[in-house]
Enzyme design. Structure first.
Site, PDB file in Angstrom:
ATOM      1  CG  HIS A 185      -1.843  -1.065   1.133  1.00  0.00           C
ATOM      2  ND1 HIS A 185      -2.444  -1.594   2.288  1.00  0.00           N
ATOM      3  CD2 HIS A 185      -2.741  -1.428   0.175  1.00  0.00           C
ATOM      4  CE1 HIS A 185      -3.408  -2.673   1.906  1.00  0.00           C
ATOM      5  NE2 HIS A 185      -3.641  -2.526   0.455  1.00  0.00           N
ATOM      6  CD  GLU A 188      -0.406   0.705   4.354  1.00  0.00           C
ATOM      7  OE1 GLU A 188       0.200  -0.434   4.591  1.00  0.00           O
ATOM      8  OE2 GLU A 188      -1.694   0.635   4.283  1.00  0.00           O
ATOM      9  CG  HIS A 313       0.110  -3.997   5.076  1.00  0.00           C
ATOM     10  ND1 HIS A 313      -0.805  -3.644   4.355  1.00  0.00           N
ATOM     11  CD2 HIS A 313       0.517  -5.287   5.069  1.00  0.00           C
ATOM     12  CE1 HIS A 313      -0.887  -4.621   3.268  1.00  0.00           C
ATOM     13  NE2 HIS A 313      -0.062  -5.616   3.906  1.00  0.00           N
ATOM     14  CD  GLU A 387      -2.034  -2.905   9.009  1.00  0.00           C
ATOM     15  OE1 GLU A 387      -1.589  -1.896   8.902  1.00  0.00           O
ATOM     16  OE2 GLU A 387      -2.714  -3.786   8.187  1.00  0.00           O
TER      17      GLU A 387
END
Lengths: 453, 220
Positions: A185, A188, A313, A387
C-alpha cells in the site's frame, strides 16, 4: 619473544568479534622498564593499580621484582602522565611498542568496517523516494555480493521493474525460505523503510549476532522492499495518501486496484468493492494486476521451500494471522498465535509499544483477496501481516523520528518469528563456535604451551 | 457480554469514545489519544440500540509517558443514521494543565496582523513546525466532533492530515479557523475530506459551528 607475539595475536583475535569488547589500541604504548630498587618496584606497583595499567610481563603486580623485565601497556591518554611519573621517580624506561594498534593491524587481517557493508551515507532514518531505493538495492548487492543477489520479479502497470533481494549464505546445504514484502500500500511509508532497515541490520550483524548467523545457515531471506512501486511514487509526487496501484479503469477516468484485495484467496467475496473509485477495489479478477501476478508467480514456484510469509503494512500496531474472509481459524491457529504473541512480547520489550495479536477478521475487519491469506492457503505455514506504528495519532504520516524506534522494535518481532521457524524446522542442539572464539581459544592454548615449555 | 478488548467491536467503540473525549477536553495546548482498551462490555437493547461500557487508557500526545484512565459509555442508536451515538465519560485523575500553552497560542493569534494560513499539517514526511503544533492539536480536538457525529459500529475514524487551514478574524474574543481536514476511515480505507469551522477560546473550549463532507476530487 614468542609469548610476546602470542599476546599480540590474542589481542588481535579479540578485536573483530563484535560479541566481545570492541577494543582499539590506537596510540597505546608498551614500556619496557627494569626497576632497580625496591622503592621503584613499589612505585611501579602503585602506578599499575591506580591507573589500571595492563601488565604484559609479569602477569601479576606481585611478581614485579627489581632487576627483572617489566612490560606495561599504557593507554594512549595516560602515556604522558606515566612518562612524567617515571621521570619524577628517576625510573628509566624504553618504549618497546610506540603504537599497539599498528602492530595489531600488521598481524591481523583487517575486517571490513561495518560502513563498507552498507552503502556509505545512506540514511535509514529518513524516507526515501523510489529512485533512491533502486540505487540502494544496487549498492547493497555490490558491497555484499557474497551474500546478496538482486532478482527480477516482474514489471508494474506503468512498466517499472520490480526487484527483490535474496540474502543467502553460501553453503552446500539446501535452504528454506523466509519471504518478506513491504509497500503493498503506497501511503504506508514506514513499511519500505522497515524492509531497508531489516536488510541493513542483517548485513551488519550476520557475523556477530549468534541468532542471525544460526538461522542464515538454514534459511534464505527474500526481501521485496517496495511491492507497489507505481503507487509509492504517486504518493511521493501527487497524493500522499494514495493506497492502491495505478492501473487505469473506465477509460482512464478512475485509477487503482487494492493489491491486497487482488490475490486469489476467496477473491471478491467480502470486505471489498467492485467499484474502481473505492480504496478497496479488488480489481477485475483475482491476480488481475501485474504486481500481484509477479509476486504470486514467484511464491507459487518456490512454495515448497517457503516456511514463512511476512507482509508489512501500517498503521495500527497489529500482528495479524489468517483469515480475513472468515472467522474460521486456520489449521495451525494455536501455533500461529503463540509465535505471534512471543513476537509481540519481544517487540514490547524494547520501548513498551504494545501490539494486538489475532486474526484479521476478528480484530480488524473482514477482507478477502489478501496476500497473507493466499500465502497461507497455498501451504505456507507461518503467514503474518504486520501493521506497524502508530495507532492513529500520526497514522500513515509517521514522523521520521519514529523510523528508528519503529524499525528497532519490529526487528525484534521479526527475528523472533524467523528464529522460531529456524528452530522448528532445523532442530539442532550443537553449539556453533564462531571463528573468533575458536581463534582465541587456539591462541591462548598456544601461549599456554609456550609458557609451560 | 464481555468483549475481548482487542477485537474490532471494542476498538471501534473505543475510538469513538476517545474522539469525543478529545473534543471535550482537547485544546491547542493539549491533545489526547487512545493508548489501550482495558475492558469492553456490550449490551444490546432490543429495538433501541447497542450500548458499550469501556475502560480505556488515554495518553497525552505531547507527553507520551503521561496517561489517564477513562471510563466511557457509548450508545449506538439502532438504524438511525442521522443521530450521533451518545457518549458519556469520566476521566480518573488529572490531565496536564494546558492553560499556559493555550494562553500563549491565544495571544499569538490575536496579535497577528494577517490571518494565519497554512497547508499540509503534517507535511508528507510527518513534520510539523513548532508554530503549527497548536493548530494541529486544535484540529485534533475539533475533528473529535466530526468523528463523533459520523461514527457507527462499522466505522473507525482518525484524523489523517490537515489539508488547509485559514483563520477567520473575529471582533469578539473567540478565535475562528476554517479547516479542511482529511479523515481516514479504517474499515473502508477511505480518505474523506471534511470542512469544519472551529471556534475556540481558552476558557470556553472547542466548538465546531459548521461542518460538511467535501467531495473527493480525483486529482490527475
Amino acid at each position: 619473544m614468542w609469548l610476546f607475539l602470542g599476546i599480540i595475536f590474542s589481542l588481535g583475535m579479540l578485536i573483530p568479534g563484535k560479541h566481545s569488547l570492541k577494543l582499539q589500541y590506537d596510540g597505546d604504548q608498551v614500556f619496557h622498564v627494569v626497576p632497580e630498587t625496591f622503592q621503584q618496584v613499589q612505585h611501579l606497583q602503585h602506578l599499575c593499580s591506580t591507573l589500571l595499567l595492563d601488565l604484559w610481563k609479569p602477569q601479576l603486580s606481585e611478581d614485579i621484582w627489581a632487576g627483572e623485565d617489566l612490560h606495561i601497556r599504557v593507554p594512549a591518554p595516560l602515556v604522558q602522565e606515566v612518562k612524567d611519573s617515571l621521570d619524577q621517580h628517576m625510573i628509566s624506561y624504553k618504549v618497546l611498542i610506540p603504537d599497539v594498534q599498528e602492530l595489531v593491524d600488521q598481524r591481523v587481517p583487517k575486517e571490513r568496517s561495518s560502513h563498507r557493508q552498507v552503502p556509505e551515507g545512506y540514511v535509514y532514518t529518513q524516507y526515501h523516494p523510489m529512485e533512491e531505493i533502486y540505487q540502494w538495492m544496487t549498492q547493497i548487492q555490490e558491497s555484499n555480493s557474497e551474500l546478496v543477489t538482486q532478482h527480477y520479479l516482474g514489471t508494474t502497470v506503468e512498466n517499472r521493474t520490480m526487484y527483490y533481494l535474496q540474502i543467502s549464505q553460501p553453503s552446500d546445504k539446501a535452504k528454506k525460505i523466509i519471504w518478506m514484502d513491504c509497500g503493498i500500500h503506497a501511503r504506508e511509508w514506514i513499511s519500505p523503510a522497515f524492509c531497508q532497515w531489516f536488510v541493513k541490520e542483517i548485513l551488519q550483524n550476520y557475523k556477530s549476532d549468534p541468532k542471525i548467523s544460526r538461522f542464515l545457515q538454514n534459511l534464505d531471506l527474500y526481501v521485496l522492499p517496495v511491492l507497489n512501486i507505481d503507487g509509492y511514487i504517486y504518493s511521493w509526487e501527487k497524493d500522499r495518501l494514495w493506497r492502491k496501484n495505478r492501473s487505469p479503469h473506465m477509460n482512464g477516468t478512475c485509477y487503482g486496484t487494492d493489491l491486497n484485495r487482488n490475490f486469489n484467496s476467496s477473491w471478491g467475496s467480502i470486505g471489498v468493492s467492485y467499484n474502481c473509485s473505492s480504496e478497496i477495489f479488488c480489481g477485475s479478477g483475482p491476480e488481475s494486476e501485474p504486481e500481484t501476478r509477479a509476486v504470486a508467480q514467484l511464491i507459487e514456484k518456490k512454495k515448497s521451500d517457503i516456511l514463512c510469509y511476512l507482509t508489512i503494512h501500517s498503521y495500527g500496531q497489529y500482528i495479524l494471522t489468517p483469515y480475513g474472509s472468515t472467522t474460521e481459524p486456520p489449521s495451525n491457529s494455536e501455533e500461529l498465535m503463540d509465535v505471534a504473541k512471543k513476537a509481540a512480547a519481544a517487540l514490547q520489550g524494547k520501548y513498551g509499544t504494545s501490539y494486538k495479536v489475532g486474526s484479521t477478521s476478528l480484530i480488524l475487519y473482514s477482507n478477502s483477496g489478501s496476500s497473507r491469506d493466499w500465502a497461507h492457503t497455498i501451504g505456507i505455514p507461518f503467514s503474518y501481516t504486520f501493521e506497524l506504528r502508530d495507532q492513529g495519532t500520526h497514522g500513515f504520516i509517521l514522523p521520521p523520528e519514529q523510523i528508528q524506534p519503529t524499525c528497532e522494535e519490529t526487528m525484534l518481532a521479526v527475528t523472533t518469528i524467523i528464529d522460531y521457524v529456524d528452530q522448528k524446522y532445523f532442530p539442532d542442539g550443537a553449539v556453533m563456535l564462531t571463528s573468533s572464539s575458536l581463534g582465541l581459544s587456539l591462541c591462548l592454548s598456544v601461549v599456554l604451551i609456550w609458557t609451560l615449555s | 457480554m464481555e468483549l475481548p478488548p482487542s477485537h474490532s467491536p471494542a476498538t471501534r467503540a473505543a475510538a469513538l469514545a476517545a474522539a469525543f473525549v478529545c473534543y471535550r477536553r482537547g485544546s491547542p495546548g493539549r491533545g489526547l489519544a487512545l493508548r489501550a482498551v482495558r475492558r469492553a462490555v456490550r449490551q444490546g437493547i432490543d429495538g433501541v440500540g447497542t450500548k458499550y461500557h469501556l475502560e480505556l487508557l488515554l495518553e497525552d500526545i505531547l507527553d507520551k509517558d503521561r496517561t489517564v484512565n477513562c471510563t466511557a459509555e457509548v450508545f449506538y442508536h439502532l438504524g438511525n443514521k442521522t443521530t450521533a451515538p451518545d457518549v458519556q465519560f469520566t476521566i480518573e485523575g488529572e490531565l496536564k494543565n494546558a492553560d499556559e500553552a493555550d494562553d500563549i497560542f491565544y495571544k499569538r493569534i490575536k496579535s497577528l496582523e494577517k490571518e494565519l494560513v497554512a497547508e499540509n499539517i503534517p507535511d508528507s514526511h510527518g513534520n510539523v513546525s513548532p508554530e503549527m503544533e497548536p493548530v494541529r492539536l486544535l484540529a485534533w480536538a475539533a475533528s473529535g466532533y466530526v468523528v463523533w457525529q459520523n461514527s457507527t459500529e462499522n466505522t473507525k475514524f482518525q484524523l489523517a492530515q490537515i489539508k488547509h487551514v485559514k483563520q477567520v478574524k473575529r471582533s469578539d474574543e473567540y478565535l475562528e479557523f476554517d479547516y479542511t481536514i482529511l479523515l481516514h476511515e479504517m474499515v473502508s480505507q477511505e480518505i474523506i475530506p471534511w470542512q469544519m469551522t472551529v471556534l475556540w477560546h481558552p476558557r470556553h473550549g472547542v466548538q465546531v459551528t459548521q461542518d460538511s463532507q467535501k467531495p473527493k476530487h480525483t486529482s490527475e
